[in-house]
Enzyme design. Structure first.
Site, mmCIF file in Angstrom:
data_model
loop_
_atom_site.group_PDB
_atom_site.id
_atom_site.type_symbol
_atom_site.label_atom_id
_atom_site.label_comp_id
_atom_site.label_asym_id
_atom_site.label_seq_id
_atom_site.Cartn_x
_atom_site.Cartn_y
_atom_site.Cartn_z
ATOM 1 N N GLY A 149 0.812 -1.200 0.000
ATOM 2 C CA GLY A 149 0.000 0.000 0.000
ATOM 3 C C GLY A 149 0.852 1.259 0.000
ATOM 4 C CB CYS A 150 -0.243 4.760 0.230
ATOM 5 S SG CYS A 150 -1.336 4.639 1.668
ATOM 6 C CE1 TYR A 151 1.136 7.382 5.779
ATOM 7 C CE2 TYR A 151 -0.470 5.745 6.497
ATOM 8 C CZ TYR A 151 -0.051 7.074 6.415
ATOM 9 O OH TYR A 151 -0.822 8.071 6.957
#
Length: 335
Positions: A149-151
């Site tokens: 995901g993004c983090y």
């Protein structure tokens, strides 16, 4: 055309998948599963997709509907891919999973960070970690990919080349990262509705956020991660601090590491989240501070792009032998 089955299609990441697929030269949405919105027209949930999907409705999950599909893209809530694993894997169709269910290397690490036993530890070793900039060759030959995901994506892109080059210490790395509210998902809570977010900026998940495990796994270093919620719809900005092993040129290290990478830009100017909006691009920069002997590295991405749907499409392109950048943009929407 490659027919894609999209699970979690009525969520933000699912909607972004459908938007990207609508412009993909070799892919189409075969079936869009959306449990909470089953039976509703796509346009009633994603109005911006009305012209692209005028006759498409969300389907209730039924593994029989996978027949005739060539790809599965799962953007499901935590734990759902584990629960559906047998039904998803039985047809032997290439699968890209956005959930965290199969990202970590071991069941013990999963239980440590997620506070529950892994339901399918027997499958953990069969998934490739889907960050193409680091695992491209493995993804090309994979049938099952767990896309980060993004983090973790933003932090890993900023840190791994510096760790690999020996430019920073492997202990005491700090990652402060801020996310747009869409990263919390479509269902609102007391902390994510407009009145709570507008004009505010807050930290959460102190000292034990579950995505720390992925950052440490990819970078090969100890990380203290603090996520923040910012008053924006989209975007991730990760600011990473590490003790230098000595004087270095971290910007040059990042430039060398990502030379030739389609979706990574390394520049002198500190990146902004707005640059990446609507794209699969990652914007990086870094500095060495002689006074403190510290390195600061920054990465900005669109949390729904390179941090979610864009990364899934990038992985799927590799798995299916397509051009890696098919259906994806290197350019953000600005202003």
């Amino acid at each position: 055309m490659i027919r894609a089955a999209i699970l979690g299609a009525s969520g933000y990441a699912g909607g972004e998948l459908m938007r990207l697929i609508a412009h993909h030269p070799a892919m189409e949405a075969g079936v869009a599963f959306g449990a909470s919105n089953a039976g509703l027209a796509v346009a009633s949930v994603h109005p911006h997709l009305a012209l692209a999907y005028p006759d498409t409705s969300f389907a209730t999950w039924d593994p029989a509907l996978l027949k005739g599909c060539d790809l599965i893209l799962a953007a499901l809530p935590h734990g759902e891919t584990q629960r559906l694993a047998d039904e998803l894997l039985a047809p032997g169709i290439p699968l890209v999973d956005l959930g965290a269910d199969f990202r970590l290397d071991s069941a013990a690490e999963f239980e440590r960070w997620y506070g529950e036993p892994h339901a399918r530890p027997d499958l953990l070793g069969s998934f490739i970690y889907g960050l193409p900039e680091f695992h491209r060759d493995a993804i090309k030959s994979a049938r099952r990919v767990a896309a980060p995901g993004c983090y973790p994506t933003a932090a890993s892109l900023a840190l791994k080349p510096l760790v690999d080059a020996g430019a920073i210490e492997k202990k005491g790395i700090i990652v402060d990262a801020a996310s747009g509210v869409s990263g919390a998902g479509r269902t609102t809570s007391a902390g994510t509705h407009f009145c709570a977010v507008d004009g505010s900026y807050r930290a959460y998940g102190l000292t034990g956020h579950r995505h720390t495990a992925e950052m440490e796994m990819v970078a090969g270093a100890e990380v203290l991660f603090t996520p923040h919620l910012m008053a924006a719809s989209r975007g991730i900005l990760a600011t990473c601090y590490a003790r230098a092993t000595g004087p270095s040129e971290p910007l040059a290290i990042l430039r060398d590491a990502y030379a030739g990478e389609t979706f990574v830009h390394v520049g002198e100017t500190p990146p902004e989240t707005k640059w990446a909006t609507g794209s699969n691009a990652a914007f990086l920069s870094a500095r060495y501070d002689e006074r403190t002997n510290m390195v600061v590295a920054l990465a900005a991405i669109d949390n729904l792009g390179k941090g979610a749907a864009g990364q899934m499409i990038q992985c799927a392109n590799l798995m299916l032998g397509l051009d890696e950048g098919a259906g994806l943009s290197t350019m953000g929407v600005y202003p």
